[in-house]
Design a protein around this motif. Structure first.
Motif, PDB file in Angstrom:
ATOM      1  N   SER A  24     -22.305 -13.717  36.501  1.00  0.00           N
ATOM      2  CA  SER A  24     -23.469 -13.597  37.392  1.00  0.00           C
ATOM      3  C   SER A  24     -24.788 -13.778  36.648  1.00  0.00           C
ATOM      4  O   SER A  24     -25.750 -14.293  37.219  1.00  0.00           O
ATOM      5  CB  SER A  24     -23.454 -12.259  38.115  1.00  0.00           C
ATOM      6  OG  SER A  24     -23.611 -11.199  37.207  1.00  0.00           O
ATOM      7  N   CYS A  25     -24.864 -13.382  35.383  1.00  0.00           N
ATOM      8  CA  CYS A  25     -26.132 -13.457  34.652  1.00  0.00           C
ATOM      9  C   CYS A  25     -26.707 -14.871  34.601  1.00  0.00           C
ATOM     10  O   CYS A  25     -27.870 -15.070  34.950  1.00  0.00           O
ATOM     11  CB  CYS A  25     -25.970 -12.879  33.258  1.00  0.00           C
ATOM     12  SG  CYS A  25     -27.510 -12.890  32.325  1.00  0.00           S
ATOM     13  N   ARG A  78     -37.204 -10.171  40.663  1.00  0.00           N
ATOM     14  CA  ARG A  78     -36.030  -9.300  40.709  1.00  0.00           C
ATOM     15  C   ARG A  78     -35.956  -8.583  42.048  1.00  0.00           C
ATOM     16  O   ARG A  78     -34.897  -8.495  42.673  1.00  0.00           O
ATOM     17  CB  ARG A  78     -36.059  -8.276  39.574  1.00  0.00           C
ATOM     18  CG  ARG A  78     -34.848  -7.337  39.636  1.00  0.00           C
ATOM     19  CD  ARG A  78     -34.953  -6.130  38.739  1.00  0.00           C
ATOM     20  NE  ARG A  78     -36.171  -5.404  38.990  1.00  0.00           N
ATOM     21  CZ  ARG A  78     -36.963  -4.947  38.012  1.00  0.00           C
ATOM     22  NH1 ARG A  78     -36.659  -5.133  36.765  1.00  0.00           N
ATOM     23  NH2 ARG A  78     -38.047  -4.289  38.305  1.00  0.00           N
ATOM     24  N   MET A 116     -32.945  -8.705  44.755  1.00  0.00           N
ATOM     25  CA  MET A 116     -32.208  -7.485  45.087  1.00  0.00           C
ATOM     26  C   MET A 116     -32.302  -7.125  46.565  1.00  0.00           C
ATOM     27  O   MET A 116     -31.302  -6.775  47.197  1.00  0.00           O
ATOM     28  CB  MET A 116     -32.732  -6.305  44.261  1.00  0.00           C
ATOM     29  CG  MET A 116     -32.342  -6.339  42.808  1.00  0.00           C
ATOM     30  SD  MET A 116     -33.046  -4.950  41.876  1.00  0.00           S
ATOM     31  CE  MET A 116     -32.147  -3.555  42.567  1.00  0.00           C
ATOM     32  N   LYS A 128     -24.328  -7.254  51.452  1.00  0.00           N
ATOM     33  CA  LYS A 128     -23.198  -6.423  51.054  1.00  0.00           C
ATOM     34  C   LYS A 128     -21.970  -6.663  51.922  1.00  0.00           C
ATOM     35  O   LYS A 128     -20.926  -6.076  51.711  1.00  0.00           O
ATOM     36  CB  LYS A 128     -23.595  -4.956  51.094  1.00  0.00           C
ATOM     37  CG  LYS A 128     -24.678  -4.612  50.071  1.00  0.00           C
ATOM     38  CD  LYS A 128     -25.181  -3.211  50.200  1.00  0.00           C
ATOM     39  CE  LYS A 128     -26.281  -3.013  51.181  1.00  0.00           C
ATOM     40  NZ  LYS A 128     -27.429  -3.841  51.187  1.00  0.00           N
ATOM     41  N   PRO A 135     -22.073   0.316  45.853  1.00  0.00           N
ATOM     42  CA  PRO A 135     -23.227  -0.138  45.067  1.00  0.00           C
ATOM     43  C   PRO A 135     -23.010  -0.011  43.557  1.00  0.00           C
ATOM     44  O   PRO A 135     -23.559  -0.784  42.789  1.00  0.00           O
ATOM     45  CB  PRO A 135     -24.361   0.774  45.536  1.00  0.00           C
ATOM     46  CG  PRO A 135     -23.979   1.131  46.929  1.00  0.00           C
ATOM     47  CD  PRO A 135     -22.477   1.252  46.898  1.00  0.00           C
ATOM     48  N   LEU A 136     -22.180   0.928  43.121  1.00  0.00           N
ATOM     49  CA  LEU A 136     -21.910   1.051  41.691  1.00  0.00           C
ATOM     50  C   LEU A 136     -21.040  -0.101  41.206  1.00  0.00           C
ATOM     51  O   LEU A 136     -21.013  -0.412  40.018  1.00  0.00           O
ATOM     52  CB  LEU A 136     -21.240   2.392  41.373  1.00  0.00           C
ATOM     53  CG  LEU A 136     -22.111   3.625  41.661  1.00  0.00           C
ATOM     54  CD1 LEU A 136     -21.333   4.905  41.382  1.00  0.00           C
ATOM     55  CD2 LEU A 136     -23.390   3.597  40.851  1.00  0.00           C
ATOM     56  N   HIS A 185     -20.930  -3.373  43.083  1.00  0.00           N
ATOM     57  CA  HIS A 185     -21.549  -4.669  43.397  1.00  0.00           C
ATOM     58  C   HIS A 185     -23.060  -4.687  43.204  1.00  0.00           C
ATOM     59  O   HIS A 185     -23.700  -5.717  43.434  1.00  0.00           O
ATOM     60  CB  HIS A 185     -21.208  -5.119  44.825  1.00  0.00           C
ATOM     61  CG  HIS A 185     -21.743  -4.241  45.909  1.00  0.00           C
ATOM     62  ND1 HIS A 185     -20.916  -3.551  46.759  1.00  0.00           N
ATOM     63  CD2 HIS A 185     -22.993  -3.936  46.314  1.00  0.00           C
ATOM     64  CE1 HIS A 185     -21.642  -2.863  47.622  1.00  0.00           C
ATOM     65  NE2 HIS A 185     -22.902  -3.079  47.364  1.00  0.00           N
ATOM     66  N   GLY A 186     -23.627  -3.587  42.774  1.00  0.00           N
ATOM     67  CA  GLY A 186     -25.083  -3.562  42.568  1.00  0.00           C
ATOM     68  C   GLY A 186     -25.818  -3.740  43.886  1.00  0.00           C
ATOM     69  O   GLY A 186     -25.487  -3.113  44.882  1.00  0.00           O
ATOM     70  N   ALA A 187     -26.791  -4.635  43.902  1.00  0.00           N
ATOM     71  CA  ALA A 187     -27.549  -4.888  45.128  1.00  0.00           C
ATOM     72  C   ALA A 187     -26.731  -5.719  46.106  1.00  0.00           C
ATOM     73  O   ALA A 187     -27.039  -5.762  47.296  1.00  0.00           O
ATOM     74  CB  ALA A 187     -28.858  -5.600  44.804  1.00  0.00           C
ATOM     75  N   SER A 198     -34.241   0.093  43.856  1.00  0.00           N
ATOM     76  CA  SER A 198     -33.155   1.018  44.190  1.00  0.00           C
ATOM     77  C   SER A 198     -33.204   2.203  43.245  1.00  0.00           C
ATOM     78  O   SER A 198     -33.831   2.147  42.195  1.00  0.00           O
ATOM     79  CB  SER A 198     -31.795   0.319  44.073  1.00  0.00           C
ATOM     80  OG  SER A 198     -31.506   0.013  42.736  1.00  0.00           O
TER      81      SER A 198
END
Length: 165
Positions: A2-3, A26, A30, A35, A54-55, A57-59, A120
């Motif tokens: 992803s980066c 950013r 985000m 989701k 969220p932990l 998949h993040g945003a 977030s």
């Protein structure tokens, strides 16, 4: 993987909005991420084969098209990051090494990591009480209507957002 993909999208956003700060870019990525898929199904955590959190998949999955016009952004300046380092109890010499500039934390000011204007946050609740987090949004999409929808998976946590509209 992803980066490099998100880095490329950030570069594309910068070409569309050259005046935006890295924090604005950013924020746009985000806050416009999704989701759940278009069919309404949640993103699945490949390790557990259950709906991701969220932990995990993040945003969420970035949406380049939506990110070009997010409406509102959470922006930050260099001083905001320096104040964050003060909240983390970095010394003046540590901050100088990281920022390549002299910056002294104001001893009369109370710094908190929760004050960073980040899109977030998580709240660790160890005792009953009230926790206040303040965020500032900036309109980048012209006139429009602002409304808030925040949900909690538990009834023991009550969330209030001001202003609601």
């Amino acid at each position: 993987m992803s980066c490099p993909h998100v880095s490329g999208l950030a570069a594309l956003l910068k070409s569309v909005h050259p005046q935006w700060s890295p924090a604005a870019i950013r924020s746009a990525l985000m806050t416009t991420a999704y989701k759940s898929y278009k069919d309404g199904k949640q993103i699945i955590d490949i390790a557990t084969v259950t709906p991701s959190t969220p932990l995990g998949h993040g945003a969420g999955h970035v949406s380049p098209t939506m990110a070009t016009n997010p409406g509102l952004i959470y922006d930050l300046t260099a001083v905001d990051y320096l104040d964050f380092l003060c909240a983390m109890d970095y010394t003046a010499s540590d901050i100088e090494i990281l920022s390549r500039r002299n910056y002294t934390c104001d001893p009369s000011k109370t710094y908190s990591v929760a004050d960073l204007n980040y899109p977030s946050f998580a709240v660790y609740v160890d005792v009953a009480g009230e926790y206040k987090y303040t965020r500032t949004v900036t309109s980048v999409g012209g006139a429009g209507t602002y409304s808030v929808k925040v949900t909690s998976e538990t009834t023991t946590v009550k969330i209030l957002v001001e202003p609601r509209f």
